[in-house]
Design a protein around this motif. Structure first.
Motif, PDB file in Angstrom:
ATOM      1  N   ASP A 135       0.830  -1.214   0.000  1.00 15.76           N
ATOM      2  CA  ASP A 135       0.000   0.000   0.000  1.00 15.76           C
ATOM      3  C   ASP A 135       0.860   1.258   0.000  1.00 15.76           C
ATOM      4  O   ASP A 135       0.548   2.247  -0.674  1.00 15.76           O
ATOM      5  CB  ASP A 135      -0.934   0.002   1.205  1.00 15.76           C
ATOM      6  CG  ASP A 135      -2.107  -0.956   1.040  1.00 15.76           C
ATOM      7  OD1 ASP A 135      -2.310  -1.444  -0.094  1.00 15.76           O
ATOM      8  OD2 ASP A 135      -2.817  -1.203   2.023  1.00 15.76           O
ATOM      9  N   GLN A 165       2.250   1.814  -3.422  1.00 14.48           N
ATOM     10  CA  GLN A 165       1.208   2.356  -4.289  1.00 14.48           C
ATOM     11  C   GLN A 165       0.998   3.845  -4.015  1.00 14.48           C
ATOM     12  O   GLN A 165       0.877   4.656  -4.943  1.00 14.48           O
ATOM     13  CB  GLN A 165      -0.108   1.603  -4.070  1.00 14.48           C
ATOM     14  CG  GLN A 165      -0.115   0.183  -4.582  1.00 14.48           C
ATOM     15  CD  GLN A 165       0.114   0.104  -6.075  1.00 14.48           C
ATOM     16  OE1 GLN A 165      -0.482   0.838  -6.846  1.00 14.48           O
ATOM     17  NE2 GLN A 165       1.008  -0.784  -6.484  1.00 14.48           N
ATOM     18  N   ALA A 166       0.962   4.200  -2.737  1.00 10.59           N
ATOM     19  CA  ALA A 166       0.739   5.604  -2.366  1.00 10.59           C
ATOM     20  C   ALA A 166       1.822   6.502  -2.950  1.00 10.59           C
ATOM     21  O   ALA A 166       1.532   7.556  -3.538  1.00 10.59           O
ATOM     22  CB  ALA A 166       0.707   5.749  -0.843  1.00 10.59           C
ATOM     23  N   THR A 190      -5.998   8.875  -4.001  1.00  5.28           N
ATOM     24  CA  THR A 190      -5.662   7.454  -3.995  1.00  5.28           C
ATOM     25  C   THR A 190      -4.506   7.189  -3.040  1.00  5.28           C
ATOM     26  O   THR A 190      -4.513   6.209  -2.284  1.00  5.28           O
ATOM     27  CB  THR A 190      -5.295   6.984  -5.409  1.00  5.28           C
ATOM     28  OG1 THR A 190      -6.369   7.285  -6.303  1.00  5.28           O
ATOM     29  CG2 THR A 190      -5.031   5.487  -5.440  1.00  5.28           C
ATOM     30  N   TYR A 203      -4.401   4.774   0.310  1.00  2.00           N
ATOM     31  CA  TYR A 203      -3.491   3.640   0.425  1.00  2.00           C
ATOM     32  C   TYR A 203      -2.558   3.710   1.633  1.00  2.00           C
ATOM     33  O   TYR A 203      -2.385   2.730   2.352  1.00  2.00           O
ATOM     34  CB  TYR A 203      -2.620   3.533  -0.833  1.00  2.00           C
ATOM     35  CG  TYR A 203      -3.235   2.749  -1.962  1.00  2.00           C
ATOM     36  CD1 TYR A 203      -3.625   1.426  -1.788  1.00  2.00           C
ATOM     37  CD2 TYR A 203      -3.394   3.324  -3.222  1.00  2.00           C
ATOM     38  CE1 TYR A 203      -4.189   0.702  -2.835  1.00  2.00           C
ATOM     39  CE2 TYR A 203      -3.945   2.603  -4.275  1.00  2.00           C
ATOM     40  CZ  TYR A 203      -4.341   1.291  -4.074  1.00  2.00           C
ATOM     41  OH  TYR A 203      -4.886   0.578  -5.109  1.00  2.00           O
ATOM     42  N   THR A 204      -1.903   4.848   1.826  1.00  2.00           N
ATOM     43  CA  THR A 204      -0.774   4.874   2.745  1.00  2.00           C
ATOM     44  C   THR A 204      -1.147   4.561   4.195  1.00  2.00           C
ATOM     45  O   THR A 204      -2.133   5.085   4.708  1.00  2.00           O
ATOM     46  CB  THR A 204      -0.044   6.230   2.694  1.00  2.00           C
ATOM     47  OG1 THR A 204       1.074   6.192   3.596  1.00  2.00           O
ATOM     48  CG2 THR A 204      -0.974   7.382   3.124  1.00  2.00           C
ATOM     49  N   ILE A 225       0.233  -5.184  -6.272  1.00  2.00           N
ATOM     50  CA  ILE A 225      -0.928  -5.442  -5.412  1.00  2.00           C
ATOM     51  C   ILE A 225      -1.248  -6.935  -5.469  1.00  2.00           C
ATOM     52  O   ILE A 225      -1.620  -7.453  -6.511  1.00  2.00           O
ATOM     53  CB  ILE A 225      -2.151  -4.622  -5.851  1.00  2.00           C
ATOM     54  CG1 ILE A 225      -1.863  -3.127  -5.716  1.00  2.00           C
ATOM     55  CG2 ILE A 225      -3.382  -4.987  -5.012  1.00  2.00           C
ATOM     56  CD1 ILE A 225      -2.983  -2.229  -6.192  1.00  2.00           C
ATOM     57  N   ARG A 264      -9.356  -6.072  -0.478  1.00  2.00           N
ATOM     58  CA  ARG A 264      -8.659  -4.826  -0.816  1.00  2.00           C
ATOM     59  C   ARG A 264      -9.665  -3.896  -1.470  1.00  2.00           C
ATOM     60  O   ARG A 264     -10.418  -4.301  -2.363  1.00  2.00           O
ATOM     61  CB  ARG A 264      -7.512  -5.085  -1.807  1.00  2.00           C
ATOM     62  CG  ARG A 264      -6.425  -6.011  -1.302  1.00  2.00           C
ATOM     63  CD  ARG A 264      -5.622  -5.396  -0.166  1.00  2.00           C
ATOM     64  NE  ARG A 264      -4.741  -4.351  -0.618  1.00  2.00           N
ATOM     65  CZ  ARG A 264      -3.478  -4.568  -0.998  1.00  2.00           C
ATOM     66  NH1 ARG A 264      -2.987  -5.804  -1.022  1.00  2.00           N
ATOM     67  NH2 ARG A 264      -2.701  -3.563  -1.365  1.00  2.00           N
ATOM     68  N   LEU A 322     -10.117  -0.735  -3.791  1.00  2.00           N
ATOM     69  CA  LEU A 322      -9.340  -0.051  -4.828  1.00  2.00           C
ATOM     70  C   LEU A 322     -10.168   1.018  -5.522  1.00  2.00           C
ATOM     71  O   LEU A 322     -11.340   0.798  -5.834  1.00  2.00           O
ATOM     72  CB  LEU A 322      -8.855  -1.057  -5.882  1.00  2.00           C
ATOM     73  CG  LEU A 322      -8.087  -2.277  -5.383  1.00  2.00           C
ATOM     74  CD1 LEU A 322      -7.749  -3.181  -6.563  1.00  2.00           C
ATOM     75  CD2 LEU A 322      -6.829  -1.874  -4.641  1.00  2.00           C
ATOM     76  N   THR A 350      -6.751   2.780 -10.196  1.00  2.00           N
ATOM     77  CA  THR A 350      -6.090   1.494  -9.939  1.00  2.00           C
ATOM     78  C   THR A 350      -6.704   0.367 -10.767  1.00  2.00           C
ATOM     79  O   THR A 350      -6.191   0.008 -11.822  1.00  2.00           O
ATOM     80  CB  THR A 350      -6.147   1.144  -8.442  1.00  2.00           C
ATOM     81  OG1 THR A 350      -5.654   2.240  -7.670  1.00  2.00           O
ATOM     82  CG2 THR A 350      -5.270  -0.062  -8.144  1.00  2.00           C
TER      83      THR A 350
END
Length: 550
Positions: free
Chosen positions: A34, A37-38, A63, A67-68, A445, A476, A478, A483
């Motif tokens: 995550d 991704q962030a 987003t 995620y983070t 992911i 998850r 998304l 994404t």
């Protein structure tokens, strides 16, 4: 140690170099993924800002916030979002709300947020608010890291407030004198000269169109053998080859001391760079930027549009649709010019902004539409709008706030049945479970053993903003556009869709092509058969008005 999962290796590298390495051992694999991704979305947001996709950058920041697992990264995204809102989207009030929110929820970043809030108010002609926040900063952080900047801004704000107070007193004195004059006998007023409305219009703007900033060599020629190409200080010639050597410009094999070169001719210039070649109006300037050639076509906005409108629509469409596209494209370019004063260019010559093919892309039918709408720009509250447009809305336009995380009164959701008659209105995509798992794994992911994919959050138009994937290890959530449905994963045309399962496949059946926000090009093509362009624009950009600026 052998690392089997390359995506996980990238995650570890990003995590250890960008975030808090001291806690790396305490987080789970999912949190590592995550965080990677962030950070990717934050980096991509910066790129989108650079190419003028301001709304799209906001959804990337959102987003990243989703995620983070780390407050530090969340604050980084929030600061980025506030900057975009205030600098590029004329939404200073929303940016101010973010700074206030940061100061309350994230103590370690409160000082920076308060400083940015004060600076925002000072730049936005809000001196009273600015002084209040600046005074608060100095009281709370008497030895703060921004103390000297705050003191300088505060001094400027106080001078501004003093000037406002002096002007107010002067205005009051004038008003008092006027009242005395009103008691005197009336005299015949002087006849005012008639106002020539055309003289009240501004000059037609020029645009700095970025043709390229990636190549290291280029050519400038003309079609006619007798035509000359002239530069500002380096004489005239028939053909020029330009390249870079040790960070300097080389012109026809000779190094030049000039930092930039401008080429002009009394005919069209032909510019070759990389695999592209464009015949253009206006002039060409080139300089070295970050080890590459920055090639700009300096051209009048109406000449620029002669290439853009037929590239962004079909010249065979009804004239009223072409007129509507002309105004929308003109407004978009003018908006970018006003918001990119700090950059070296106003617009890109491709889909990052608007397609610009040069003289060879021009068409008499679109020229006619441009001529009849010359200088007309869409306005909201006396400012040009960010005239978002999409290929096809799929029967219902999208709400900008739901899609991008920030709204505009003129970018709202409403039914658009005309778009359903146009091309790109509907589509179907299908993927096996293993394909979806592999595509998500490729970007870092992990969702092994997918059990279901369902809508989690929808916007006013019915578009799926977020989807939940249930898999063997849990679930998850998304964002669909950034994404799951993005070009990195499933490459879905739009997020106005339904998701069903058939055997080992997931079926994505949808409508629309693009983000769905604002003007629908195929919808306009249908409406143009029976409606005038003013009606079309009012439909897609409610609460706006058309104003002739030049």
């Amino acid at each position: 140690m052998k690392i089997k999962n390359i995506a996980l290796l990238l995650v570890l590298l990003i995590f250890t170099t960008v975030t808090c390495p001291s806690v790396a051992g305490a987080v789970s694999k999912v949190e590592l993924e995550d965080q990677a991704q962030a950070q990717w979305h934050i980096n991509y947001a910066s790129y989108l800002i650079d190419v003028g996709k301001y709304f799209e950058s906001l959804e990337q920041y959102d987003t990243a916030i989703d995620y983070t697992p780390f407050a530090k990264t969340r604050v980084q995204a929030l600061f980025g979002k506030a900057m975009v809102l205030s600098t590029f989207l004329d939404a200073q009030d929303k940016a101010a709300d973010i700074y206030v929110d940061i100061s309350k929820k994230y103590p370690e970043s409160a000082e920076t947020a308060i400083y940015k809030l004060a600076f925002l108010y000072s730049q936005d002609d809000e001196p009273v608010k600015a002084q209040k926040v600046l005074d608060y900063y100095l009281k709370k952080y008497p030895s703060g890291k921004y103390r000297f900047q705050v003191e300088a801004v505060l001094s400027s704000v106080k001078r501004e407030l003093a000037a406002i107070a002096a002007k107010k007193k002067t205005d009051e004195d004038i008003a008092a004198e006027t009242k005395k004059e009103e008691t005197k006998p009336e005299s015949k007023p002087a006849t005012k000269p008639a106002v020539d409305e055309k003289k009240q219009l501004g000059d037609e703007p020029s645009l700095r169109v970025c043709l390229s900033r990636k190549v290291t060599k280029m050519t400038v020629t003309t079609k006619g053998s007798a035509d000359k190409i002239c530069t500002d200080d380096l004489g005239c010639g028939k053909k020029y080859n330009i390249k870079i050597s040790n960070g300097a410009l080389v012109l026809n094999g000779k190094k030049v001391t000039a930092a930039s070169i401008r080429f002009r001719s009394n005919t069209h210039l032909i510019v070759g760079y990389g695999k592209s070649k464009k015949k253009v109006r206006g002039d060409i300037s080139v300089r070295v930027s970050k080890g590459r050639l920055l090639i700009l076509n300096n051209v009048k906005i109406e000449d620029y549009l002669r290439s853009v409108v037929p590239a962004e629509s079909y010249a065979s469409w009804p004239q009223e649709a072409l007129k509507a596209q002309s105004v929308a494209a003109r407004t978009y370019a003018y908006y970018q010019k006003k918001h990119r004063t700090h950059l070296d260019y106003d617009v890109y010559a491709d889909t990052y902004d608007q397609m610009y093919g040069g003289v060879d892309r021009e068409d008499k039918r679109t020229d006619k539409a441009l001529k009849s709408t010359h200088g007309q720009v869409l306005m909201y509250k006396n400012k040009p709008i960010l005239s978002q447009y999409t290929a096809n809305s799929g029967g219902v336009t999208a709400d900008a706030k739901a899609i991008f995380g920030a709204g505009k009164a003129y970018l709202v959701s409403h039914d658009d049945p005309a778009s359903l008659k146009g091309k790109m209105a509907s589509w179907t995509r299908s993927f096996t479970v293993s394909q979806i798992e592999a595509k998500l794994a490729k970007i870092g992911i992990s969702v092994p053993g997918i059990k279901s994919i369902k809508s989690l959050e929808t916007g006013p138009s019915g578009r799926i903003i977020k989807a939940r994937i249930n898999y063997s290890g849990g679930h998850r959530d998304l964002r669909t556009r950034t994404t799951l449905g993005s070009s990195r994963v499933l490459n879905l045309p739009d997020i106005l869709l339904s998701i069903t399962k058939s055997g080992n496949k997931y079926i994505f059946k949808g409508n629309g092509y693009g983000h769905g926000v604002g003007y629908s090009q195929w919808g306009s093509a249908e409406l143009g058969k029976t409606k005038d362009y003013e009606t079309i624009l009012e439909f897609y950009y409610p609460k706006t008005s058309i104003k002739q600026l030049w």
